[in-house]
Write an enzyme that holds these catalytic residues in place. Structure first.
Site, PDB file in Angstrom:
ATOM      1  N   CYS A 199       5.656  -7.858  11.562  1.00 27.85           N
ATOM      2  CA  CYS A 199       4.982  -8.470  10.409  1.00 27.85           C
ATOM      3  C   CYS A 199       5.965  -8.843   9.302  1.00 27.85           C
ATOM      4  CB  CYS A 199       3.862  -7.557   9.911  1.00 27.85           C
ATOM      5  SG  CYS A 199       2.614  -8.457   8.936  1.00 27.85           S
TER       6      CYS A 199
ATOM      7  N   LYS B  88      -5.513 -14.745   2.563  1.00 30.49           N
ATOM      8  CA  LYS B  88      -4.933 -13.790   3.510  1.00 30.49           C
ATOM      9  C   LYS B  88      -5.483 -14.020   4.910  1.00 30.49           C
ATOM     10  CE  LYS B  88      -4.273  -8.799   4.119  1.00 30.49           C
ATOM     11  NZ  LYS B  88      -4.601  -7.462   3.574  1.00 30.49           N
TER      12      LYS B  88
ATOM     13  N   SER C 226      -2.743  -9.354   9.558  1.00 27.33           N
ATOM     14  CA  SER C 226      -3.071  -9.008   8.174  1.00 27.33           C
ATOM     15  C   SER C 226      -1.885  -9.410   7.305  1.00 27.33           C
ATOM     16  CB  SER C 226      -3.349  -7.504   8.055  1.00 27.33           C
ATOM     17  OG  SER C 226      -3.637  -7.142   6.724  1.00 27.33           O
TER      18      SER C 226
ATOM     19  N   HIS D 297      -0.043  -7.298  14.287  1.00 21.87           N
ATOM     20  CA  HIS D 297      -0.029  -5.830  14.292  1.00 21.87           C
ATOM     21  C   HIS D 297      -0.641  -5.284  15.581  1.00 21.87           C
ATOM     22  CE1 HIS D 297       1.431  -4.948  10.251  1.00 21.87           C
ATOM     23  NE2 HIS D 297       0.722  -5.965   9.811  1.00 21.87           N
TER      24      HIS D 297
ATOM     25  N   GLU E 291       0.101  -2.707  16.993  1.00 14.54           N
ATOM     26  CA  GLU E 291       0.080  -1.244  16.901  1.00 14.54           C
ATOM     27  C   GLU E 291      -1.109  -0.701  16.119  1.00 14.54           C
ATOM     28  OE1 GLU E 291       1.718  -2.349  12.897  1.00 14.54           O
ATOM     29  OE2 GLU E 291       1.736  -3.194  14.920  1.00 14.54           O
TER      30      GLU E 291
ATOM     31  N   ARG F  41     -10.573  -0.967   1.169  1.00 11.80           N
ATOM     32  CA  ARG F  41      -9.666  -0.752   0.038  1.00 11.80           C
ATOM     33  C   ARG F  41      -9.676  -1.952  -0.912  1.00 11.80           C
ATOM     34  NH1 ARG F  41      -3.992  -1.503   2.056  1.00 11.80           N
ATOM     35  NH2 ARG F  41      -4.731  -3.652   1.825  1.00 11.80           N
TER      36      ARG F  41
END
Length: 313
Positions: A142, A163, A192, A235, A237, A249
């Site tokens: 990333c 985003k 992300s 991502h 992972e 969040r």
């Protein structure tokens, strides 16, 4: 043979409870084998969460792997206990005289900040240069992928107007490439990020090969011709709940985030998220550690033999 994890690292019990094959240092000490040496430079604030995610990806390989958890500086952390950092992490300055078969550099929550404004930009550039001589193959995830592309090739990311968040369908570009060996023609990956490097920018560099991409998320997987650099813009992972935690969040912070696409059932954040990328993630890490590290790395791991194994001279 599994990944070797320090006896008291929380990831050991977490992964063991998930029925993932891991090995404690005590057990590994009784095996007579040259394990792979892999450094994980963890730039994320919540280091425990990220280290578990990456160790989970590495734990399915048949190779034994010694792990060094590394941090870039000794600044206090708001998200990781000092006792954990002191017990399990080494500073980059303390390991830079060592050589590694592989290195993974994580992302960082710096998507909207200019590289030169990052407090440790000079130090991360030092890491990038050091890896060229002391690591057989480095995987950049990333933010680290975009930062390394900027440092090594002068490719600067563009900042998206919104985003990129969700789970996106990807296509294999090079089906006979070893890093994508075993991939389905179509597979899914979480993203992300705000940054993006265009396909044309990648194609302008003869040394870079685009291996997988998405119609919506853009280029995902890129490798240098010599296999010493792997750039992963998503991502693979991530845990099944990570995007949900990020979304909640941002909602709590009143950022008004868009709902991550292709993630919640019926695209409704009140429903449970769907995990459909983890088999691909495991295969990517397995292919990297096997074909880009184990098959290339010398038995005698030092700077001279690393260079000889890569150049063939």
């Amino acid at each position: 043979m599994p990944i070797k994890i320090p006896d008291q690292l929380p990831a050991l019990s977490i992964l063991d409870n998930e029925n993932i094959f891991v090995m404690s240092e005590h057990r590994a000490a009784n095996q007579d084998i040259r394990p792979m040496e892999v450094a994980i430079l963890n730039l994320m604030p919540n280091k425990i969460e990220t280290e578990v995610q990456i160790l989970r990806m590495l734990s399915n390989t048949p190779l034994q792997i010694n792990i060094d958890l590394v941090r870039i500086h000794a600044n206090p952390s708001k998200n990781t206990p000092t006792s954990h950092l002191d017990a399990f992490y080494r500073l980059f300055d303390d390991i830079k005289d060592k050589q590694y078969d592989g290195m993974i550099i994580t992302g960082a929550p710096l998507g909207l900040k200019d590289y030169e404004d990052v407090s440790y930009w000079n130090k991360i550039q030092e890491v990038f240069e050091w890896a060229q001589s002391n690591v057989v193959s480095t995987m950049f995830l990333c933010w680290a992928a975009h930062a390394a592309l900027y440092h090594h090739y002068g490719l600067n990311r563009q900042i998206r107007s919104s985003k990129l968040s969700g789970v996106y369908r990807h296509d294999v570009v090079e089906p006979h490439e070893k890093l994508t060996r075993g991939f389905d023609d179509e597979f899914w990956v979480p993203h992300s990020r705000y940054g993006e490097v265009t396909a044309n920018d990648y194609q302008s560099i003869a040394d870079l090969n685009v291996l997988a991409q998405s119609p919506e998320a853009g280029v995902y997987l890129v490798a240098s011709e010599d296999k010493r650099q792997v750039f992963v813009t998503g991502h693979p992972e991530y845990d099944p709940t990570t995007l949900d935690e990020e979304y909640c969040r941002d909602v709590a912070a009143k950022i008004s985030p868009a709902v991550p696409v292709n993630y919640y059932r019926e695209d409704n954040p009140n429903n449970a998220p769907m995990s459909k990328w983890r088999s691909h993630g495991s295969l990517l890490f397995n292919n990297w550690i096997n074909y880009y590290v184990y098959q290339i790395t010398p038995y005698q791991l030092d700077a001279e033999h690393i260079q000889t194994s890569i150049t063939g001279e």
